[in-house]
Scaffold this active site. Structure first.
Site, PDB file in Angstrom:
ATOM      1  N   ASP A   1      -4.602  -4.036   6.672  1.00  0.00           N
ATOM      2  CA  ASP A   1      -5.524  -4.668   5.557  1.00  0.00           C
ATOM      3  C   ASP A   1      -6.344  -4.214   5.855  1.00  0.00           C
ATOM      4  O   ASP A   1      -6.932  -3.157   6.536  1.00  0.00           O
ATOM      5  CB  ASP A   1      -5.541  -6.456   5.097  1.00  0.00           C
ATOM      6  CG  ASP A   1      -5.927  -6.600   3.884  1.00  0.00           C
ATOM      7  OD1 ASP A   1      -5.018  -6.887   2.679  1.00  0.00           O
ATOM      8  OD2 ASP A   1      -7.329  -6.174   3.685  1.00  0.00           O
TER       9      ASP A   1
ATOM     10  N   LYS B   1      -2.373 -15.485   6.737  1.00  0.00           N
ATOM     11  CA  LYS B   1      -3.457 -13.567   6.526  1.00  0.00           C
ATOM     12  C   LYS B   1      -4.328 -13.857   6.821  1.00  0.00           C
ATOM     13  O   LYS B   1      -4.838 -15.264   7.798  1.00  0.00           O
ATOM     14  CB  LYS B   1      -3.781 -14.125   5.057  1.00  0.00           C
ATOM     15  CG  LYS B   1      -4.629 -12.280   4.615  1.00  0.00           C
ATOM     16  CD  LYS B   1      -3.609 -11.353   4.068  1.00  0.00           C
ATOM     17  CE  LYS B   1      -4.636 -10.083   3.792  1.00  0.00           C
ATOM     18  NZ  LYS B   1      -3.727  -9.187   2.752  1.00  0.00           N
TER      19      LYS B   1
HETATM   20  P1  NDP Z   1      -8.887   0.691   4.431  1.00  0.00           P
HETATM   21  O1  NDP Z   1      -9.343  -0.448   4.438  1.00  0.00           O
HETATM   22  O2  NDP Z   1      -7.385   1.282   3.563  1.00  0.00           O
HETATM   23  O3  NDP Z   1      -9.436   0.484   2.303  1.00  0.00           O
HETATM   24  C1  NDP Z   1     -10.375   0.752   2.245  1.00  0.00           C
HETATM   25  C2  NDP Z   1     -10.916   0.495   0.980  1.00  0.00           C
HETATM   26  O4  NDP Z   1     -11.833   0.510   0.166  1.00  0.00           O
HETATM   27  C3  NDP Z   1     -12.812   1.845   1.507  1.00  0.00           C
HETATM   28  O5  NDP Z   1     -12.137   3.071   0.413  1.00  0.00           O
HETATM   29  C4  NDP Z   1     -13.418   1.060   1.412  1.00  0.00           C
HETATM   30  O6  NDP Z   1     -14.582   1.820   1.411  1.00  0.00           O
HETATM   31  C5  NDP Z   1     -13.019   0.041   0.264  1.00  0.00           C
HETATM   32  N1  NDP Z   1     -14.315  -0.809   0.065  1.00  0.00           N
HETATM   33  C6  NDP Z   1     -13.912  -1.761   1.008  1.00  0.00           C
HETATM   34  N2  NDP Z   1     -14.448  -3.177   1.249  1.00  0.00           N
HETATM   35  C7  NDP Z   1     -15.355  -2.665   0.210  1.00  0.00           C
HETATM   36  C8  NDP Z   1     -16.842  -2.942  -0.560  1.00  0.00           C
HETATM   37  N3  NDP Z   1     -17.110  -4.238  -0.730  1.00  0.00           N
HETATM   38  N4  NDP Z   1     -17.140  -2.399  -1.165  1.00  0.00           N
HETATM   39  C9  NDP Z   1     -16.355  -1.173  -1.783  1.00  0.00           C
HETATM   40  N5  NDP Z   1     -15.726  -0.262  -0.828  1.00  0.00           N
HETATM   41  C10 NDP Z   1     -15.171  -1.325  -0.177  1.00  0.00           C
HETATM   42  O7  NDP Z   1      -8.395  -0.832   3.118  1.00  0.00           O
HETATM   43  P2  NDP Z   1      -6.856  -0.702   1.857  1.00  0.00           P
HETATM   44  O8  NDP Z   1      -6.339   0.174   1.708  1.00  0.00           O
HETATM   45  O9  NDP Z   1      -5.880  -1.155   2.923  1.00  0.00           O
HETATM   46  O10 NDP Z   1      -6.881  -1.926   1.538  1.00  0.00           O
HETATM   47  C11 NDP Z   1      -7.393  -2.231  -0.007  1.00  0.00           C
HETATM   48  C12 NDP Z   1      -6.903  -3.012  -0.557  1.00  0.00           C
HETATM   49  O11 NDP Z   1      -6.217  -2.835  -0.580  1.00  0.00           O
HETATM   50  C13 NDP Z   1      -7.747  -4.597  -0.029  1.00  0.00           C
HETATM   51  O12 NDP Z   1      -7.992  -5.334  -1.144  1.00  0.00           O
HETATM   52  C14 NDP Z   1      -6.664  -4.754   0.913  1.00  0.00           C
HETATM   53  O13 NDP Z   1      -6.663  -6.379   0.373  1.00  0.00           O
HETATM   54  C15 NDP Z   1      -5.316  -4.667  -0.863  1.00  0.00           C
HETATM   55  N6  NDP Z   1      -3.624  -3.997  -0.248  1.00  0.00           N
HETATM   56  C16 NDP Z   1      -3.390  -3.222   1.216  1.00  0.00           C
HETATM   57  C17 NDP Z   1      -1.614  -3.121   1.798  1.00  0.00           C
HETATM   58  C18 NDP Z   1      -2.034  -2.545   2.485  1.00  0.00           C
HETATM   59  O14 NDP Z   1      -0.882  -2.078   2.759  1.00  0.00           O
HETATM   60  N7  NDP Z   1      -2.520  -1.520   3.443  1.00  0.00           N
HETATM   61  C19 NDP Z   1      -1.399  -4.021   0.616  1.00  0.00           C
HETATM   62  C20 NDP Z   1      -1.714  -4.579  -0.331  1.00  0.00           C
HETATM   63  C21 NDP Z   1      -2.652  -5.308  -0.734  1.00  0.00           C
HETATM   64  P3  NDP Z   1     -15.195   1.692   3.027  1.00  0.00           P
HETATM   65  O15 NDP Z   1     -14.459   2.719   3.899  1.00  0.00           O
HETATM   66  O16 NDP Z   1     -16.466   2.245   2.582  1.00  0.00           O
HETATM   67  O17 NDP Z   1     -16.138   0.317   3.003  1.00  0.00           O
HETATM   68  O1  2IT Z   2      -1.922  -7.570   1.076  1.00  0.00           O
HETATM   69  C1  2IT Z   2      -0.646  -7.329   1.599  1.00  0.00           C
HETATM   70  O2  2IT Z   2       0.428  -7.455   0.898  1.00  0.00           O
HETATM   71  C2  2IT Z   2      -0.749  -6.603   2.769  1.00  0.00           C
HETATM   72  N1  2IT Z   2      -1.791  -6.731   3.152  1.00  0.00           N
HETATM   73  C3  2IT Z   2       0.100  -6.548   3.870  1.00  0.00           C
HETATM   74  C4  2IT Z   2       0.310  -7.535   4.382  1.00  0.00           C
HETATM   75  C5  2IT Z   2       2.119  -7.262   4.928  1.00  0.00           C
HETATM   76  O3  2IT Z   2       2.485  -7.784   6.210  1.00  0.00           O
HETATM   77  O4  2IT Z   2       2.056  -6.112   4.952  1.00  0.00           O
END
Ligand code: NDP
Ligand code: 2IT
Length: 450
Positions: free
Chosen positions: A165, A125
């Site tokens: 992420d 990461k």
């Molecule tokens: P994005 O940046 O697209 O969206 C993040 C969302 O979470 C936004 O709505 C944001 O609100 C909110 N958020 C972030 N930090 C905070 C906080 N401290 N308090 C409240 N709300 C918060 O990220 P993703 O959708 O990609 O990621 C979301 C989660 O999923 C994370 O935990 C990530 O690690 C996990 N994840 C992502 C993957 C991927 O493929 N993208 C794969 C697997 C897991 P705001 O815009 O107001 O900050």
């Molecule tokens: O938390 C996760 O699994 C991710 N942010 C995606 C990782 C990836 O390599 O696609």
């Protein structure tokens, strides 16, 4: 050889920045006790002691010019945690809260998640404390270029393959890829989540959210519970994972009634307006409060209007709850509210969104609980499909990727259930996921020697 309790004690005084790593590590270590008791090879080979230390932590300075020609300085990181099963693989997070401890927890979780997919990928990461919010497109590009100036030294299609992420989506991946190409002259698959026109996989943007719902459907089926069709569901977050989970819930005929961002929560009883949300969050990048301009009948609850140890989004009655924002966003108080309101299934889209207390409350109340490392593995699985397409210079159809994603999520759910049963913790998906994820990595480490 250290036993489980000694190992936890060794990390007993977690510093603030190590707190999240400690939380993730303690859960895994406690879960795998039955495996360690049943097979002494793991203790003999000191697998636990070796697995809690990253192979390497790369930390670097990122200097860039903002739009006012001021020099800005951020810190960049890449944690290459374990490559027993394949190249380091895991996302990049750009958020002001990023530090080494946050990334260490995420990289550690990633090892077991990637193992659970059954695919040849190790765990890593990275990211930066850079905050893309409020930055111009040009500033984001300048930052990404500066970040890649350093990162390119450490990555490669068979070495380490970052992805997105929080705060890193197709725009950032595009700029990072462009800079890598400029520095190295190589058109390599060194990142996943690329735009389709230059090597991205179809369905990578949707993969985590869709995969979460595929996993949940399988889990409900295996537990003889009613499917999501026609059910009220609550979702937190409004980013990549949340909005694609909402999309798949609609495909299945469920009714997702909430979403949230860091400033507040939208509750729309008839179901949230997904097209509007996509435009607000993916195109215009605005606060959820604006939702009311189009839908005055919905409710907006500012975060500060809710008690500090709970969240409005989890105080709404639902059949399924899907935390898709960030770590520890669902507290013990939130779990109690959900349970009191009759929740039947909780599946984690974000990484470690439920506190230890909340997770234990769900398990104790026999709520169907899908832990992140199993439930959100669809994103990294499709990232691996992107690596395979890049390696063969091929392109797979949307249908092919979708089918493979669905099968992968079903297999993960079944593997978790069978493992839990085999080790005497039937129905506990947390222990099942930790044991199954750990075992594959540990067996590879033993076979590879030291
Ligand atoms: P994005 O940046 O697209 O969206 C993040 C969302 O979470 C936004 O709505 C944001 O609100 C909110 N958020 C972030 N930090 C905070 C906080 N401290 N308090 C409240 N709300 C918060 O990220 P993703 O959708 O990609 O990621 C979301 C989660 O999923 C994370 O935990 C990530 O690690 C996990 N994840 C992502 C993957 C991927 O493929 N993208 C794969 C697997 C897991 P705001 O815009 O107001 O900050
Ligand atoms: O938390 C996760 O699994 C991710 N942010 C995606 C990782 C990836 O390599 O696609």
């Amino acid at each position: 050889m250290m036993n489980v309790n000694d190992l936890i004690k060794k990390f007993e005084k977690p510093t603030d920045s190590n707190q999240l790593f400690y939380q993730a590590m303690e859960e895994v270590v406690l879960s795998i006790a039955p495996l360690l008791d049943s097979d002494d090879r793991y203790k003999k080979n000191a697998i636990l002691e070796r697995l809690v230390v990253p192979d390497r932590v790369i930390k670097f300075k990122v200097e860039w010019f903002d739009d006012n020609q001021n020099i800005q300085v951020n810190t960049g990181y890449r944690i290459q945690f374990n490559n027993a099963l394949g190249p380091y693989k895991g996302g990049l997070r750009f958020h002001p809260t990023v530090n080494e401890g946050v990334l260490k927890f995420l990289a550690f979780e990633q090892i077991f998640k990637n193992s659970l997919t059954g695919l040849p990928i190790g765990g890593g990461k990275g990211g930066s404390d850079f905050d893309p919010k409020g930055k111009s497109d040009f500033e984001v590009m300048k930052f990404c270029s500066a970040f890649m100036t350093e990162l390119h030294k450490y990555i490669g299609p068979r070495v380490d393959v970052p992805a997105g992420d929080i705060g890193v989506g197709a725009r950032e991946i595009g700029y990072l890829f462009g800079e890598y190409k400029k520095i190295t002259s190589k058109y390599d698959g060194i990142l996943t989540g690329k735009p389709f026109m230059f090597g991205g996989s179809l369905m990578r943007p949707e993969a985590t959210g869709y995969g979460l719902i595929y996993f949940t459907e399988t889990m409900l089926e295996l537990e003889n519970k009613e499917p999501l069709t026609g059910k009220i569901c609550t979702v937190s977050g409004s980013g990549n994972v949340a909005l694609h989970a909402i999309e798949k819930l609609y495909h299945l005929g469920a009714i997702p009634v909430t979403c949230s961002d860091s400033k507040g929560t939208i509750y729309h009883k008839e179901g949230v307006d997904l097209d509007l949300l996509k435009d607000m969050k993916f195109n215009r990048r605005v606060s959820l409060e604006e939702y009311l301009e189009v839908h005055p009948e919905a409710t907006y609850i500012p975060a500060e209007d809710y008690p500090a140890d709970g969240h409005a989004v989890w105080d709404i009655p639902c059949y399924g709850a899907f935390p898709c924002a960030t770590q520890n966003e669902l507290t013990g108080m939130d779990a109690q509210n959900l349970i009191a309101n009759g929740v039947e299934v909780v599946a984690e889209g974000a990484n470690m969104p439920c506190t230890t207390k909340a997770t234990n409350d769900f398990l104790n109340h026999k709520i169907c609980f899908g832990p992140a490392k199993a439930a959100n593995a669809g994103g990294v699985a499709v990232s691996e499909f992107e690596m395979a397409q890049n390696a063969s210079m091929g392109k797979w159809s949307f249908e092919k990727v979708d089918q493979k994603l669905k099968t992968t999520m079903q297999q993960i759910a079944k593997r978790v259930v069978l493992t839990a049963k085999d080790y005497g913790v039937e129905g506990n998906y947390v222990d099942g996921a930790n044991i199954a994820g750990f075992k594959r990595v540990a067996d590879a480490m033993i076979a590879e020697g030291i």
